[in-house]
Design a protein around this motif. Structure first.
Motif, PDB file in Angstrom:
ATOM      1  N   VAL A   1       0.845  -1.183   0.000  1.00 52.24           N
ATOM      2  CA  VAL A   1       0.000   0.000   0.000  1.00 52.24           C
ATOM      3  C   VAL A   1       0.889   1.244   0.000  1.00 52.24           C
ATOM      4  O   VAL A   1       1.812   1.357   0.806  1.00 52.24           O
ATOM      5  CB  VAL A   1      -0.918   0.031   1.239  1.00 52.24           C
ATOM      6  CG1 VAL A   1      -1.670   1.350   1.308  1.00 52.24           C
ATOM      7  CG2 VAL A   1      -1.899  -1.135   1.178  1.00 52.24           C
ATOM      8  N   GLN A   2       0.598   2.146  -0.903  1.00 56.62           N
ATOM      9  CA  GLN A   2       1.292   3.441  -0.924  1.00 56.62           C
ATOM     10  C   GLN A   2       0.298   4.525  -0.548  1.00 56.62           C
ATOM     11  O   GLN A   2      -0.850   4.506  -0.983  1.00 56.62           O
ATOM     12  CB  GLN A   2       1.884   3.706  -2.304  1.00 56.62           C
ATOM     13  CG  GLN A   2       3.042   2.777  -2.654  1.00 56.62           C
ATOM     14  CD  GLN A   2       3.689   3.136  -3.979  1.00 56.62           C
ATOM     15  OE1 GLN A   2       3.012   3.553  -4.907  1.00 56.62           O
ATOM     16  NE2 GLN A   2       5.002   2.978  -4.059  1.00 56.62           N
ATOM     17  N   LEU A   3       0.751   5.468   0.257  1.00 57.04           N
ATOM     18  CA  LEU A   3      -0.112   6.526   0.748  1.00 57.04           C
ATOM     19  C   LEU A   3       0.477   7.873   0.379  1.00 57.04           C
ATOM     20  O   LEU A   3       1.693   8.067   0.441  1.00 57.04           O
ATOM     21  CB  LEU A   3      -0.253   6.433   2.271  1.00 57.04           C
ATOM     22  CG  LEU A   3      -0.756   5.116   2.829  1.00 57.04           C
ATOM     23  CD1 LEU A   3      -0.696   5.130   4.351  1.00 57.04           C
ATOM     24  CD2 LEU A   3      -2.170   4.830   2.350  1.00 57.04           C
ATOM     25  N   GLN A   4      -0.395   8.802   0.032  1.00 59.24           N
ATOM     26  CA  GLN A   4       0.052  10.148  -0.297  1.00 59.24           C
ATOM     27  C   GLN A   4      -0.889  11.151   0.338  1.00 59.24           C
ATOM     28  O   GLN A   4      -2.070  11.206   0.005  1.00 59.24           O
ATOM     29  CB  GLN A   4       0.113  10.362  -1.802  1.00 59.24           C
ATOM     30  CG  GLN A   4       0.652  11.722  -2.206  1.00 59.24           C
ATOM     31  CD  GLN A   4       0.987  11.815  -3.690  1.00 59.24           C
ATOM     32  OE1 GLN A   4       0.754  10.870  -4.448  1.00 59.24           O
ATOM     33  NE2 GLN A   4       1.534  12.944  -4.098  1.00 59.24           N
ATOM     34  N   ALA A   5      -0.337  11.933   1.251  1.00 58.89           N
ATOM     35  CA  ALA A   5      -1.114  12.962   1.939  1.00 58.89           C
ATOM     36  C   ALA A   5      -1.013  14.283   1.195  1.00 58.89           C
ATOM     37  O   ALA A   5       0.033  14.614   0.622  1.00 58.89           O
ATOM     38  CB  ALA A   5      -0.611  13.127   3.362  1.00 58.89           C
ATOM     39  N   SER A   6      -2.093  15.032   1.225  1.00 60.64           N
ATOM     40  CA  SER A   6      -2.119  16.349   0.583  1.00 60.64           C
ATOM     41  C   SER A   6      -3.122  17.238   1.297  1.00 60.64           C
ATOM     42  O   SER A   6      -3.888  16.774   2.149  1.00 60.64           O
ATOM     43  CB  SER A   6      -2.492  16.204  -0.890  1.00 60.64           C
ATOM     44  OG  SER A   6      -3.791  15.658  -1.022  1.00 60.64           O
ATOM     45  N   GLY A   7      -3.110  18.512   0.947  1.00 62.27           N
ATOM     46  CA  GLY A   7      -4.093  19.437   1.476  1.00 62.27           C
ATOM     47  C   GLY A   7      -3.567  20.388   2.531  1.00 62.27           C
ATOM     48  O   GLY A   7      -4.311  21.248   3.008  1.00 62.27           O
ATOM     49  N   GLY A   8      -2.317  20.251   2.904  1.00 60.97           N
ATOM     50  CA  GLY A   8      -1.757  21.156   3.882  1.00 60.97           C
ATOM     51  C   GLY A   8      -1.556  22.549   3.325  1.00 60.97           C
ATOM     52  O   GLY A   8      -1.737  22.793   2.129  1.00 60.97           O
ATOM     53  N   GLY A   9      -1.193  23.471   4.214  1.00 59.09           N
ATOM     54  CA  GLY A   9      -0.958  24.831   3.779  1.00 59.09           C
ATOM     55  C   GLY A   9      -0.859  25.775   4.956  1.00 59.09           C
ATOM     56  O   GLY A   9      -0.775  25.345   6.105  1.00 59.09           O
ATOM     57  N   LEU A  10      -0.883  27.058   4.631  1.00 57.81           N
ATOM     58  CA  LEU A  10      -0.831  28.109   5.640  1.00 57.81           C
ATOM     59  C   LEU A  10      -2.242  28.637   5.866  1.00 57.81           C
ATOM     60  O   LEU A  10      -2.936  29.004   4.898  1.00 57.81           O
ATOM     61  CB  LEU A  10       0.083  29.239   5.173  1.00 57.81           C
ATOM     62  CG  LEU A  10       0.124  30.501   6.040  1.00 57.81           C
ATOM     63  CD1 LEU A  10       0.677  30.183   7.422  1.00 57.81           C
ATOM     64  CD2 LEU A  10       0.949  31.590   5.347  1.00 57.81           C
ATOM     65  N   VAL A  11      -2.656  28.701   7.115  1.00 62.04           N
ATOM     66  CA  VAL A  11      -3.999  29.174   7.436  1.00 62.04           C
ATOM     67  C   VAL A  11      -3.939  30.002   8.705  1.00 62.04           C
ATOM     68  O   VAL A  11      -3.079  29.780   9.564  1.00 62.04           O
ATOM     69  CB  VAL A  11      -4.966  27.975   7.596  1.00 62.04           C
ATOM     70  CG1 VAL A  11      -4.563  27.090   8.750  1.00 62.04           C
ATOM     71  CG2 VAL A  11      -6.404  28.438   7.734  1.00 62.04           C
ATOM     72  N   GLN A  12      -4.824  30.960   8.817  1.00 62.56           N
ATOM     73  CA  GLN A  12      -4.877  31.805  10.006  1.00 62.56           C
ATOM     74  C   GLN A  12      -5.564  31.059  11.151  1.00 62.56           C
ATOM     75  O   GLN A  12      -6.377  30.162  10.920  1.00 62.56           O
ATOM     76  CB  GLN A  12      -5.627  33.096   9.700  1.00 62.56           C
ATOM     77  CG  GLN A  12      -4.904  34.013   8.735  1.00 62.56           C
ATOM     78  CD  GLN A  12      -5.607  35.345   8.568  1.00 62.56           C
ATOM     79  OE1 GLN A  12      -6.785  35.491   8.905  1.00 62.56           O
ATOM     80  NE2 GLN A  12      -4.892  36.337   8.055  1.00 62.56           N
ATOM     81  N   PRO A  13      -5.257  31.444  12.369  1.00 60.28           N
ATOM     82  CA  PRO A  13      -5.962  30.844  13.512  1.00 60.28           C
ATOM     83  C   PRO A  13      -7.470  30.979  13.347  1.00 60.28           C
ATOM     84  O   PRO A  13      -7.963  32.033  12.928  1.00 60.28           O
ATOM     85  CB  PRO A  13      -5.447  31.655  14.702  1.00 60.28           C
ATOM     86  CG  PRO A  13      -4.087  32.109  14.283  1.00 60.28           C
ATOM     87  CD  PRO A  13      -4.201  32.381  12.808  1.00 60.28           C
ATOM     88  N   GLY A  14      -8.168  29.890  13.669  1.00 55.66           N
ATOM     89  CA  GLY A  14      -9.605  29.863  13.486  1.00 55.66           C
ATOM     90  C   GLY A  14     -10.044  29.367  12.122  1.00 55.66           C
ATOM     91  O   GLY A  14     -11.238  29.108  11.917  1.00 55.66           O
ATOM     92  N   GLY A  15      -9.108  29.204  11.227  1.00 58.39           N
ATOM     93  CA  GLY A  15      -9.427  28.755   9.882  1.00 58.39           C
ATOM     94  C   GLY A  15      -9.559  27.252   9.786  1.00 58.39           C
ATOM     95  O   GLY A  15      -9.477  26.525  10.784  1.00 58.39           O
ATOM     96  N   SER A  16      -9.771  26.781   8.546  1.00 61.67           N
ATOM     97  CA  SER A  16     -10.004  25.357   8.295  1.00 61.67           C
ATOM     98  C   SER A  16      -9.135  24.850   7.165  1.00 61.67           C
ATOM     99  O   SER A  16      -8.761  25.616   6.258  1.00 61.67           O
ATOM    100  CB  SER A  16     -11.483  25.123   7.931  1.00 61.67           C
ATOM    101  OG  SER A  16     -12.334  25.487   8.975  1.00 61.67           O
ATOM    102  N   LEU A  17      -8.832  23.580   7.231  1.00 64.07           N
ATOM    103  CA  LEU A  17      -8.163  22.864   6.153  1.00 64.07           C
ATOM    104  C   LEU A  17      -8.730  21.459   6.099  1.00 64.07           C
ATOM    105  O   LEU A  17      -9.159  20.923   7.130  1.00 64.07           O
ATOM    106  CB  LEU A  17      -6.650  22.778   6.378  1.00 64.07           C
ATOM    107  CG  LEU A  17      -5.772  23.985   6.074  1.00 64.07           C
ATOM    108  CD1 LEU A  17      -4.335  23.707   6.506  1.00 64.07           C
ATOM    109  CD2 LEU A  17      -5.824  24.362   4.610  1.00 64.07           C
ATOM    110  N   LYS A  18      -8.679  20.861   4.920  1.00 68.65           N
ATOM    111  CA  LYS A  18      -9.076  19.462   4.785  1.00 68.65           C
ATOM    112  C   LYS A  18      -7.912  18.688   4.181  1.00 68.65           C
ATOM    113  O   LYS A  18      -7.499  18.965   3.045  1.00 68.65           O
ATOM    114  CB  LYS A  18     -10.315  19.305   3.913  1.00 68.65           C
ATOM    115  CG  LYS A  18     -10.826  17.865   3.869  1.00 68.65           C
ATOM    116  CD  LYS A  18     -12.142  17.770   3.103  1.00 68.65           C
ATOM    117  CE  LYS A  18     -12.694  16.355   3.136  1.00 68.65           C
ATOM    118  NZ  LYS A  18     -14.003  16.260   2.442  1.00 68.65           N
ATOM    119  N   LEU A  19      -7.397  17.759   4.933  1.00 76.78           N
ATOM    120  CA  LEU A  19      -6.327  16.905   4.456  1.00 76.78           C
ATOM    121  C   LEU A  19      -6.912  15.672   3.782  1.00 76.78           C
ATOM    122  O   LEU A  19      -7.947  15.156   4.212  1.00 76.78           O
ATOM    123  CB  LEU A  19      -5.412  16.479   5.597  1.00 76.78           C
ATOM    124  CG  LEU A  19      -4.787  17.591   6.427  1.00 76.78           C
ATOM    125  CD1 LEU A  19      -3.831  16.999   7.455  1.00 76.78           C
ATOM    126  CD2 LEU A  19      -4.102  18.621   5.572  1.00 76.78           C
TER     127      LEU A  19
END
Length: 126
Positions: free
Chosen positions: A1-19
């Motif tokens: 199994v190979q896994l690849q994570a994505s979706g990171g970045g720079l966000v302000q406090p209180g913000g949202s991200l989806k990995l």
């Protein structure tokens, strides 16, 4: 199994991200999956885990109520929705898979995961 994570970045406090974690292989849908993170100078720590069916989910106390883990086995993917982000959430985030089909044990244990993705950086800063 190979896994690849994505979706990171720079966000302000209180913000949202989806990995997202994209997996390969027919067995992906039968493995328990976890998200871990590692901040500079610190050990890798458990963030969240999900069993193969998605019926059981686990969170570290510091993210409970802010992060949500989910999976789509038809797409060989696992997700981590992160809301109300804090500076202390800054880290490299890794997805990982346990290697036993239809069996998920000790979600918080780094050593119980066999397959690891390469990590994606999440930075929470104003």
């Amino acid at each position: 199994v190979q896994l690849q994570a994505s979706g990171g970045g720079l966000v302000q406090p209180g913000g949202s991200l989806k990995l997202s974690c994209a997996g390969s292989g027919r067995s992906f849908g039968s493995y328990g999956m976890g998200w871990f993170r590692q901040a500079p100078g610190k050990e890798r720590e458990f963030v969240s885990g999900i069993n193969w069916s998605g019926a059981s989910k686990f969170y570290v106390d510091s993210v409970r109520g802010r992060f949500t883990i989910s999976r789509d086995n038809a797409k060989n993917a696992v997700y981590l929705q992160m809301n109300s982000l804090k500076p202390e959430d800054t880290a490299v985030y890794y997805c990982a898979a346990q290697g036993t089909s239809h069996y998920y044990t000790r979600p918080e244990s780094v050593g119980d995961y066999v397959f690891w993705g390469q990590g994606t950086q999440v930075t929470v800063s104003s």
